[in-house]
Structures are given as structure tokens and as C-alpha cells.
Design a protein around this motif. Structure first.
Motif, PDB file in Angstrom:
ATOM      1  N   GLY A 176       0.650  -1.104  -0.662  1.00 55.48           N
ATOM      2  CA  GLY A 176       0.190  -0.489  -0.029  1.00 55.48           C
ATOM      3  C   GLY A 176       0.661   1.058  -0.547  1.00 55.48           C
ATOM      4  N   GLY A 177       2.321   0.716  -0.585  1.00 58.50           N
ATOM      5  CA  GLY A 177       2.896   2.448  -0.621  1.00 58.50           C
ATOM      6  C   GLY A 177       3.754   2.543   0.926  1.00 58.50           C
ATOM      7  N   LYS A 178       2.886   2.077   1.677  1.00 60.02           N
ATOM      8  CA  LYS A 178       3.276   1.957   2.927  1.00 60.02           C
ATOM      9  C   LYS A 178       4.701   1.157   3.609  1.00 60.02           C
ATOM     10  CE  LYS A 178       1.680   5.571   3.774  1.00 60.02           C
ATOM     11  NZ  LYS A 178       2.219   7.289   3.440  1.00 60.02           N
ATOM     12  N   PHE A 179       5.259   0.924   4.506  1.00 56.31           N
ATOM     13  CA  PHE A 179       7.065   0.159   4.884  1.00 56.31           C
ATOM     14  C   PHE A 179       6.052  -0.438   5.608  1.00 56.31           C
ATOM     15  CE2 PHE A 179      10.671  -0.499   8.556  1.00 56.31           C
ATOM     16  CZ  PHE A 179      11.546  -1.549   7.392  1.00 56.31           C
ATOM     17  N   VAL A 180       6.402  -2.290   5.426  1.00 53.52           N
ATOM     18  CA  VAL A 180       6.067  -3.292   6.641  1.00 53.52           C
ATOM     19  C   VAL A 180       7.072  -3.698   7.588  1.00 53.52           C
ATOM     20  CG1 VAL A 180       5.356  -5.190   6.671  1.00 53.52           C
ATOM     21  CG2 VAL A 180       4.157  -3.377   4.601  1.00 53.52           C
ATOM     22  N   TYR A 181       8.253  -4.467   6.478  1.00 53.85           N
ATOM     23  CA  TYR A 181       9.450  -4.441   7.362  1.00 53.85           C
ATOM     24  C   TYR A 181      10.289  -4.287   6.374  1.00 53.85           C
ATOM     25  CZ  TYR A 181       8.730  -8.963   5.699  1.00 53.85           C
ATOM     26  OH  TYR A 181       7.943 -10.252   4.951  1.00 53.85           O
ATOM     27  N   ALA A 182      12.133  -4.561   7.061  1.00 47.29           N
ATOM     28  CA  ALA A 182      13.652  -4.973   6.151  1.00 47.29           C
ATOM     29  C   ALA A 182      13.592  -5.638   6.491  1.00 47.29           C
ATOM     30  CB  ALA A 182      14.410  -3.200   6.416  1.00 47.29           C
ATOM     31  N   VAL A 183      14.755  -6.514   5.853  1.00 43.00           N
ATOM     32  CA  VAL A 183      14.867  -8.105   5.572  1.00 43.00           C
ATOM     33  C   VAL A 183      16.228  -7.672   5.305  1.00 43.00           C
ATOM     34  CG1 VAL A 183      14.475  -8.328   3.560  1.00 43.00           C
ATOM     35  CG2 VAL A 183      14.826 -10.540   5.061  1.00 43.00           C
ATOM     36  N   LYS A 184      17.614  -8.331   6.461  1.00 40.97           N
ATOM     37  CA  LYS A 184      18.521  -8.046   5.962  1.00 40.97           C
ATOM     38  C   LYS A 184      18.670  -9.413   5.216  1.00 40.97           C
ATOM     39  CE  LYS A 184      23.242  -7.477   8.749  1.00 40.97           C
ATOM     40  NZ  LYS A 184      23.796  -7.470  10.087  1.00 40.97           N
ATOM     41  N   VAL A 185      19.908  -9.627   4.158  1.00 38.68           N
ATOM     42  CA  VAL A 185      20.066 -10.647   3.535  1.00 38.68           C
ATOM     43  C   VAL A 185      21.721 -10.737   3.291  1.00 38.68           C
ATOM     44  CG1 VAL A 185      19.683 -12.289   0.971  1.00 38.68           C
ATOM     45  CG2 VAL A 185      18.312  -9.972   1.650  1.00 38.68           C
ATOM     46  N   ASP A 186      21.519 -12.211   4.163  1.00 34.86           N
ATOM     47  CA  ASP A 186      23.236 -12.903   3.693  1.00 34.86           C
ATOM     48  C   ASP A 186      24.059 -12.742   1.960  1.00 34.86           C
ATOM     49  OD1 ASP A 186      26.074 -13.818   4.461  1.00 34.86           O
ATOM     50  OD2 ASP A 186      25.189 -15.380   5.432  1.00 34.86           O
ATOM     51  N   THR A 187      24.895 -12.348   2.084  1.00 34.02           N
ATOM     52  CA  THR A 187      25.117 -12.080   0.818  1.00 34.02           C
ATOM     53  C   THR A 187      26.579 -12.993   0.764  1.00 34.02           C
ATOM     54  OG1 THR A 187      26.617 -10.445   0.938  1.00 34.02           O
ATOM     55  CG2 THR A 187      24.218 -10.263  -0.016  1.00 34.02           C
ATOM     56  N   SER A 188      27.118 -13.702   1.908  1.00 40.67           N
ATOM     57  CA  SER A 188      28.398 -14.133   1.958  1.00 40.67           C
ATOM     58  C   SER A 188      28.958 -15.091   1.213  1.00 40.67           C
ATOM     59  CB  SER A 188      28.731 -14.621   3.413  1.00 40.67           C
ATOM     60  OG  SER A 188      27.970 -15.680   3.647  1.00 40.67           O
ATOM     61  N   ASN A 189      27.493 -15.889   0.235  1.00 39.39           N
ATOM     62  CA  ASN A 189      28.086 -16.686  -0.412  1.00 39.39           C
ATOM     63  C   ASN A 189      27.168 -16.717  -2.094  1.00 39.39           C
ATOM     64  OD1 ASN A 189      28.931 -18.982   0.589  1.00 39.39           O
ATOM     65  ND2 ASN A 189      26.620 -18.982   2.089  1.00 39.39           N
ATOM     66  N   GLY A 190      27.004 -15.193  -2.312  1.00 45.58           N
ATOM     67  CA  GLY A 190      26.740 -14.088  -3.877  1.00 45.58           C
ATOM     68  C   GLY A 190      25.676 -13.240  -2.855  1.00 45.58           C
ATOM     69  N   PHE A 191      25.722 -12.573  -4.408  1.00 44.18           N
ATOM     70  CA  PHE A 191      25.608 -11.212  -3.713  1.00 44.18           C
ATOM     71  C   PHE A 191      23.907 -10.056  -5.543  1.00 44.18           C
ATOM     72  CE2 PHE A 191      27.061  -9.857  -8.167  1.00 44.18           C
ATOM     73  CZ  PHE A 191      28.394 -10.361  -8.783  1.00 44.18           C
ATOM     74  N   GLU A 192      23.260 -11.773  -5.516  1.00 44.07           N
ATOM     75  CA  GLU A 192      22.086 -11.175  -6.228  1.00 44.07           C
ATOM     76  C   GLU A 192      21.182 -12.126  -5.533  1.00 44.07           C
ATOM     77  OE1 GLU A 192      19.536  -8.607  -7.959  1.00 44.07           O
ATOM     78  OE2 GLU A 192      22.072  -8.332  -7.929  1.00 44.07           O
ATOM     79  N   LEU A 193      20.306 -11.852  -4.578  1.00 48.76           N
ATOM     80  CA  LEU A 193      19.231 -12.921  -4.084  1.00 48.76           C
ATOM     81  C   LEU A 193      18.235 -12.216  -4.311  1.00 48.76           C
ATOM     82  CD1 LEU A 193      21.539 -12.780  -0.562  1.00 48.76           C
ATOM     83  CD2 LEU A 193      21.780 -13.999  -2.450  1.00 48.76           C
ATOM     84  N   CYS A 194      17.259 -13.155  -3.938  1.00 52.04           N
ATOM     85  CA  CYS A 194      15.554 -13.587  -3.864  1.00 52.04           C
ATOM     86  C   CYS A 194      15.204 -14.299  -3.110  1.00 52.04           C
ATOM     87  CB  CYS A 194      15.106 -14.814  -5.389  1.00 52.04           C
ATOM     88  SG  CYS A 194      13.562 -14.762  -5.873  1.00 52.04           S
ATOM     89  N   PRO A 195      14.188 -13.928  -2.437  1.00 52.88           N
ATOM     90  CA  PRO A 195      13.635 -14.001  -0.677  1.00 52.88           C
ATOM     91  C   PRO A 195      12.832 -14.757  -1.207  1.00 52.88           C
ATOM     92  CG  PRO A 195      12.449 -11.465  -1.562  1.00 52.88           C
ATOM     93  CD  PRO A 195      13.408 -11.887  -2.646  1.00 52.88           C
ATOM     94  N   ALA A 196      12.076 -15.768  -2.505  1.00 52.80           N
ATOM     95  CA  ALA A 196      11.365 -16.272  -1.689  1.00 52.80           C
ATOM     96  C   ALA A 196      11.976 -17.619  -1.936  1.00 52.80           C
ATOM     97  CB  ALA A 196      10.764 -16.399  -3.695  1.00 52.80           C
ATOM     98  N   ASP A 197      10.676 -18.561  -1.121  1.00 55.49           N
ATOM     99  CA  ASP A 197      10.474 -19.750  -0.204  1.00 55.49           C
ATOM    100  C   ASP A 197      11.215 -20.865  -1.409  1.00 55.49           C
ATOM    101  OD1 ASP A 197       8.033 -19.530   1.954  1.00 55.49           O
ATOM    102  OD2 ASP A 197      10.392 -18.926   1.708  1.00 55.49           O
ATOM    103  N   ALA A 198      10.782 -20.102  -3.022  1.00 61.80           N
ATOM    104  CA  ALA A 198      11.501 -21.531  -4.178  1.00 61.80           C
ATOM    105  C   ALA A 198      13.014 -20.531  -4.568  1.00 61.80           C
ATOM    106  CB  ALA A 198      10.616 -21.176  -5.073  1.00 61.80           C
TER     107      ALA A 198
END
Length: 315
Positions: free
Chosen positions: A193-215
Motif C-alpha cells: 500500500g506504498g507504506k513500509f512493512v519491514y526490512a530484511v537483512k540478506v546474507d550475501t556471503s555466498n553471492g550478491f544477487e538474492l531472491c527472498p522467495a521460498d522457491a
């Protein structure tokens, strides 16, 4: 009867939303637009329309789904339907050039980037960028398509002339400065809805382009879908996010008529923040959400529920 219409091309990414819609007992219908028609002789049905069209649709053999969706969204907007992530959002989803220019227009810093068509022009672009380390990526991307890290022009030339070279679906390769972070992580801010929900910190130690989906799972350079792997990237919801930066993102989303998005950014060793990706077909990581008790798809379903109620009252 008015209902919620979800426009998409990937059942695997949409099922998490439909489960929440069913949980709230909301009427909905899926429009899977890998193929279909746009009938300009009739008006669309009444309801609320939400587009989850993805820039990476061609990797699932849905090459023209975005083009069909663009026509459908124009049709819906022409008839004044309530549309979330409409034509403007789709134009940014399908072009990182468009993304970066829109971000810079609102004062949001992006990495130095040059677009090029043709292998020789890609080399010239890298030479013009003049950075010791740089990355390539596809202009129409998603899933980290075309993301490669180089430390020399010679390495780029070798890649372009190898079997590993991946031709962008729209022909445009981006050459971008590599932002070296002091720690191996990026941050992704989620908005509904254009409003902030949360932020997630993503570990990139094994790569630098990540996707958060469970798949999705992490590989050296990209995030493939539907493959069985032993390890997944580490995602953690964080609470300390710069409020001015979030306000700037919210203003950007409002200016560009984007209701739902994940915005990724990274800080360099001097603390300078660079925003490098907007994903309007945003996905959420269930492990991180369960740990914090925050659920993006539930928030999205509730947002669509309110929009549907408002639409019914206005008819």
C-alpha cells in the motif's frame, strides 16, 4: 460480484497470496497472462486488480506475458478500474534503466550505470565506466539475470565470447559499478500500500544477487527457482532502518503509483547508501517472517480487502 483479480504468470509465486485471500474469505480470481486476449470492444469486470507480472517471465517460457499484461493494464486503467501496480509500475519492473532514472529523479542515489546493446558496445561501456571492479546485469532482469562480477576488461571480453554469456531478452546489458560493502549483506525494504512493512537483512556471503522467495536458493551469481538444494540464504527481519530513507522510498512509490514493492539497497565502506533494485513482483521469506510474526502476504491480502470494500462503496 466484485472481486480481487490477481494478474500474474507464475503459480509458484502466487499461491502464498491466494492462501491468505482464502484465509480471509475474500472473493478472487487469477488471471494467468502467459497468453490470452485484450478485448477492447468490452469493459472489464468490476473489482480490484493487482498485477504481479514479473520481469523474469521469459525464463519460464512466458516470453510475451509482460507485453500482454501491459495491454491489459492499459485497458483496465482506460475504464477507470482500481489497479495496483499498473502501467507505471510495470514499466519500472521491466527496465532497470527506467528504475534508476526514476530513483535519481527523486533524489535517491543509484550505482553508476551504463546501458549497451551489442558486445562491442558492452566493452566500450565498461571502459567508459572506468571502474576497477564492475558488474553486468540484464536491463530486464529478475532472479539476478546476467549478474556477473568482473575485475578487468579482459575478463569481460572473455565472458562475452564464451558459452557462458547470457543474451538479455531485450538486448540491453547494463555495466554497473561494483559497490563493495564492509560486511556481506544487503537490505531489502518491503512496502504494501506504498507504506513500509519491514526490512530484511540478506546474507550475501555466498553471492550478491538474492531472491527472498521460498522457491529460490542462492548460487554464486543468481537465484534459480524450483531446484532442490541443501542450503538457503539467510534472511533476518531487522528493526533499525533509517526513517528518512524509508520516507524517501515511500514518496518515490507514491510518485510512481507503486503499491507493492521490495526495494534493495547496500551501503559502501564509507556508509553511502546505494539503491540498486526495485521488485514490484515482490516475494517474502517464510522463515524470516515466522521468526518475527510479520507476514507480507497477509498484509497484502488485508490491503486488497480494504480496497475491495472501498470499491464496492463507490459503485
Amino acid at each position: 460480484m466484485s472481486k480481487i483479480y490477481v494478474i500474474h504468470e507464475n503459480d509458484e509465486w502466487t499461491i502464498h497470496l491466494t492462501k491468505r485471500l482464502e484465509e480471509l474469505k475474500l472473493p478472487y480470481e487469477l488471471w494467468h497472462l502467459d497468453e490470452g486476449i485484450v478485448d477492447l470492444t468490452v469493459a472489464p469486470p468490476e473489482g480490484v486488480f493487482y498485477s504481479r507480472m514479473s520481469a523474469s517471465s521469459h525464463t519460464r517460457n512466458h516470453r510475451y506475458a509482460p507485453e500482454l499484461t501491459a495491454g491489459v493494464l492499459e485497458w483496465l486503467e482506460f475504464h477507470g478500474r482500481t489497479v495496483f501496480n499498473g502501467t507505471r509500475a510495470l514499466s519500472l519492473e521491466l527496465s532497470k534503466i527506467n528504475q534508476y532514472l526514476a530513483l535519481e529523479k527523486t533524489g535517491i542515489r543509484t550505482p553508476k550505470t551504463i546501458g549497451a546493446v551489442g558486445k562491442e558496445q558492452v566493452i566500450k561501456a565498461a571502459e567508459k565506466l572506468g571502474k576497477a571492479s564492475f558488474i553486468t546485469k540484464h536491463n530486464r532482469a529478475g532472479k539476478g539475470l546476467g549478474v556477473q562480477l568482473f575485475h578487468s576488461i579482459d575478463a569481460l571480453k572473455a565472458y562475452l565470447n564464451s558459452e557462458l554469456y547470457d543474451e538479455p531478452v531485450d538486448g540491453i546489458t547494463l555495466i554497473q559499478e561494483y559497490i563493495k560493502a564492509p560486511a556481506s549483506f544487503i537490505t531489502r525494504a518491503e512496502f504494501v500500500g506504498g507504506k513500509f512493512v519491514y526490512a530484511v537483512k540478506v546474507d550475501t556471503s555466498n553471492g550478491f544477487e538474492l531472491c527472498p522467495a521460498d522457491a529460490c536458493q542462492i548460487d554464486d551469481l543468481f537465484c534459480p527457482v524450483g531446484e532442490q538444494v541443501e542450503e538457503k540464504p539467510k534472511f533476518d527481519i531487522i528493526h533499525e532502518v533509517d526513517s528518512e530513507q524509508i520516507a524517501q522510498y515511500e514518496a518515490f512509490l507514491q510518485a510512481n503509483k507503486i503499491a507493492v514493492a521490495g526495494i534493495e539497497f547496500i551501503s559502501d565502506e564509507h556508509g553511502t547508501v546505494y539503491t540498486y533494485d526495485i521488485n514490484t513482483n515482490t516475494n517474502y521469506n517464510s522463515d524470516a517472517e515466522a521468526k518475527e510474526g510479520k507476514y507480507g502476504m497477509l498484509e497484502l491480502a488485508k490491503f486488497l480487502e480494504k480496497a475491495l470494500e472501498a470499491q464496492k462503496l463507490s459503485v
